[in-house]
Design an enzyme around this catalytic site. Structure first.
Site, short mmCIF file in Angstrom:
data_model
loop_
_atom_site.label_atom_id
_atom_site.label_comp_id
_atom_site.label_asym_id
_atom_site.label_seq_id
_atom_site.Cartn_x
_atom_site.Cartn_y
_atom_site.Cartn_z
N CYS A 61 2.74 -2.85 2.71
CA CYS A 61 3.29 -1.74 1.94
C CYS A 61 4.70 -1.45 2.43
O CYS A 61 5.08 -1.81 3.55
CB CYS A 61 2.43 -0.50 2.12
SG CYS A 61 0.74 -0.69 1.50
N GLU A 63 5.95 1.28 3.48
CA GLU A 63 5.96 2.08 4.69
C GLU A 63 5.87 1.21 5.94
O GLU A 63 6.58 1.45 6.92
CB GLU A 63 4.79 3.08 4.71
CG GLU A 63 4.85 4.12 3.62
CD GLU A 63 4.04 3.75 2.39
OE1 GLU A 63 3.49 4.66 1.75
OE2 GLU A 63 3.97 2.55 2.05
N ARG A 89 9.10 6.93 -10.50
CA ARG A 89 7.82 7.55 -10.17
C ARG A 89 7.92 8.59 -9.06
O ARG A 89 7.03 9.42 -8.90
CB ARG A 89 6.78 6.49 -9.78
CG ARG A 89 6.33 5.66 -10.96
CD ARG A 89 5.25 4.69 -10.58
NE ARG A 89 5.80 3.62 -9.75
CZ ARG A 89 5.12 2.97 -8.83
NH1 ARG A 89 3.88 3.27 -8.57
NH2 ARG A 89 5.70 2.01 -8.14
N TRP A 134 -6.44 5.04 18.03
CA TRP A 134 -6.60 3.64 18.42
C TRP A 134 -5.42 3.24 19.27
O TRP A 134 -4.27 3.62 18.98
CB TRP A 134 -6.64 2.76 17.17
CG TRP A 134 -6.68 1.30 17.46
CD1 TRP A 134 -7.80 0.53 17.65
CD2 TRP A 134 -5.56 0.42 17.58
NE1 TRP A 134 -7.43 -0.77 17.88
CE2 TRP A 134 -6.06 -0.87 17.86
CE3 TRP A 134 -4.18 0.58 17.52
CZ2 TRP A 134 -5.24 -1.98 18.04
CZ3 TRP A 134 -3.36 -0.51 17.70
CH2 TRP A 134 -3.91 -1.78 17.96
#
Length: 149
Positions: A61, A63, A89, A134
């Site tokens: 993605c 990001e 968008r 994590w």
């Protein structure tokens, strides 16, 4: 659950515009593989951008590309991230995988995303209720409510 949302700052609007410029300059249309742009701001104020690489195997993605760009450029502490879709968008919230990566690597980062009150700034910890941290060395840790304060 009540999100700790805040209004956008001039700096947030600048980050959104930077991500929009990235996707507008690099999109290849509705069915293309480059349809999302992202921008992340370092603690020093510098901005780093990325564009998605859609692929049937789950390409990264925008990001994640922006996070990699920031890291490769020496940024270690990041404060804010936004993704913007092509064709006007506007800002789009991060997917589950991106939320988990942001939560694990940058637990203090704020995410700019659409809400029922318009685009707002939200802490990543508010997007990951009951998430377990994590780490590379220790794997997934038990839930710790102190992370979410």
């Amino acid at each position: 659950m009540v999100l700790a949302m805040r209004e956008l700052t001039a700096s947030d609007h600048e980050l959104i515009e930077y991500a929009r410029q990235i996707v507008d300059a690099n999109t290849d249309g509705d069915g293309g593989v480059h349809t999302m742009g992202a921008a992340v701001r370092g603690a020093d104020g510098r901005m780093y951008g990325g564009i998605n690489l859609y692929h049937f195997t789950g390409g990264p993605c925008a990001e994640l590309v922006a996070l990699g760009h920031a890291r490769a450029s020496g940024a270690r502490e990041l404060t804010t991230i936004v993704a913007v879709g092509n064709l006007g968008r506007g800002p789009v919230g991060p997917c589950g995988r991106d939320r988990q990566v942001l939560f694990d690597y940058h637990p203090k980062i704020r995410v700019l995303l659409p809400t029922d009150q318009g685009v707002r700034s939200v802490r990543i910890t508010d997007l990951m209720p009951f998430g377990g941290v994590w780490t590379v060395s220790e794997g997934t840790q038990p839930f710790d409510p102190a992370v979410f304060r």
